[in-house]
Design an enzyme around this catalytic site. Structure first.
Site: not given
Lengths: 323, 323
Positions: B52, B303
């Site tokens: 992110k 992730s």
């Protein structure tokens, strides 16, 4: 024979295509905590989960053809035994690993999963060593010792070559020390291009073999230690590692098991790395304030990541952790 | 505007000096298990613990000067909120993060530790969104949404550029999908140089928003899901990600929470990486046999690694794990 930087460089060429080239990871939080910049060299991401694969594969790749045919043997039930088994399998060489009769099933299974011919001999290190030597006499296999060996020290030194390539302005290197193979190899690699770098060898308070050896001027045997850092428990630092570490004036500092658990938790939750107790010793020293950086740039070698899941879970739940 | 590969390449230049370039790690064990070769792209080692940070920093670096002065706002209490806070602090930009009144104290503390101005608004996502929009109207701050935004998708796509650089002959990429920003960005990056690469988007069985959208031909809202993969719970895949994923014929597969826990344990003990549930979805799909490799080379994007310690400990103790 004491290896030199040339041996470390030759080891790197000989190891081409073998070990992973591990990355260098910055930990801003750890650096801020210690008053400087901190980087991690995560050998827990190495094949078989520890730097040991470098030295083991290097030793096997230096065998003569007739030695390769006869195979290798070791009497380490820990990371060195697993690394030697894996390296031998990849090179098509037979590996016998002697383990104590009371070895944990998980360690036996791990060595076998890497292809080792696991055999059992007594419950003490001298018994295993005798069994290995009997096999040498009988079948001509080659002993690959865990640390007190020039091929092993040179192989482990490739960790240092990668480190200084990725961080040419490093001021301080923290490295765990048990038998001293990794610390000595890294010292050779670093001192060649950074003569002023400070080498800090970190050992458990109960297993301060290097600290005592540096004080005495020679390796001395310590009482059998109790510590969760099972990779740092050799009773004596190796002769070859000691010669290198004392010549280059490495400094020994100690950490407690509580400091190691705190470092394991920090590494899991803030660096997102699973590191075994021995591998977390350097971070423990920084976090416990034993090596103030005062603006300097430190690299910390995380030597391995083979940890019992219950112990890791215990570290995750350790109290007093402040991030 | 639907971003293209040019936008991803421009994002990479704009991000210079910001995010870590994460390594690519081979997992022989995972590859053998799935019948091919498997590599891991560990974005759990990214700054703030997740991919992110790439999209968030990219969005901030595209702001006009007057926008920078007014600051940014988001209404994500998860990894995007933390990443935006850190990115904003580093760029000298103010960041407001709206959180639900019942947000876990740990998440509030994490966002504040990265410098966020945390504010509370109701307990539902629409309430937080309304509060953010009121701030936009009142003070002219810029909303940075978590996934349905061309700047975000382009920034996340830099994961794919690094991946294909390190593994030019990749055949299959497995990537977790929630809102779809990461999956879409990676798809743009991969398809540009490997048009035949297969993109497998992995989602929880209870949060199959992409699978339903691909079947329906448009994003559809799903019932509020129950899953440990808290990063994969958006009720609808983004319009922009959906356009990219459907154009390039991404395939959606699902995994259960049990399969995710097994993957977390595998990653911790065999890859020595701490990965959060959402981040382990791709490995879960491979280990559960949902994507047979049949000799192909797969890359799995991990992730993120921001996991509650109790949940990680639970994964470590999960039963039925066979290595």
């Amino acid at each position: 024979m004491i290896p030199t930087i040339s041996d470390v460089r030759a080891a790197r060429e000989r190891l081409a295509g073998g070990p992973h080239r591990t990355p260098l990871l910055r930990s801003r939080l750890l650096g801020e905590h210690a008053g400087g910049a901190a980087f991690l060299k995560p050998e827990n991401l190495q094949r078989a989960g520890a730097f040991k694969f470098r030295g083991a594969l290097h030793a096997i790749r230096t065998l003569a053809d007739d030695e390769r045919r006869r195979g290798v043997v070791t009497y380490s039930s820990g990371n060195h035994g697993q690394a030697l088994a894996l390296a031998a399998r990849e090179e098509g060489v037979r590996a016998v690993v002697f383990m104590p009769e009371d070895a944990p099933a998980a360690k036996v299974a791990a060595a076998r999963s890497y292809g080792a011919d696991v055999r059992f001999a007594g419950t003490t290190s001298p018994e295993r060593k005798a069994a290995a030597e009997a096999l040498v006499d009988r079948e001509g296999v080659v002993v690959v010792p865990p640390f007190d060996d020039p091929r092993i020290v040179a192989g482990q030194g490739t960790v240092g070559l990668e480190l200084v390539e990725d961080l040419p302005d490093v001021d301080v290197v923290l490295v765990p020390v048990g038998g001293g193979g990794l610390a000595a190899g890294v010292t050779l690699a670093l001192k060649a291009s950074r003569p002023d770098v400070e080498i800090v060898a970190v050992e458990p308070t109960t297993a301060d073999g290097l600290g005592r050896a540096l004080a005495a001027g020679a390796p001395v045997e310590i009482p059998a230690p109790t510590t969760i850092a099972d990779g740092l428990k050799p009773l004596q630092v190796g002769e070859i590692p000691f010669a290198i570490l004392s010549e280059h004036r490495a400094r020994a500092v100690t950490v407690t098991d509580e400091e190691i658990l705190d470092a394991m938790r920090f590494l899991a939750l803030r660096a997102r790395l699973v590191v075994e107790p021995s591998g977390a010793a350097g971070v423990a020293a920084l976090r416990a304030g034993k090596v103030p950086l005062e603006g300097r740039t430190a690299a910390v070698v995380l030597s391995g990541g083979n940890v019992d899941p219950a112990l890791l879970a215990r570290a995750l739940g350790s109290e007093g952790f402040d991030g």
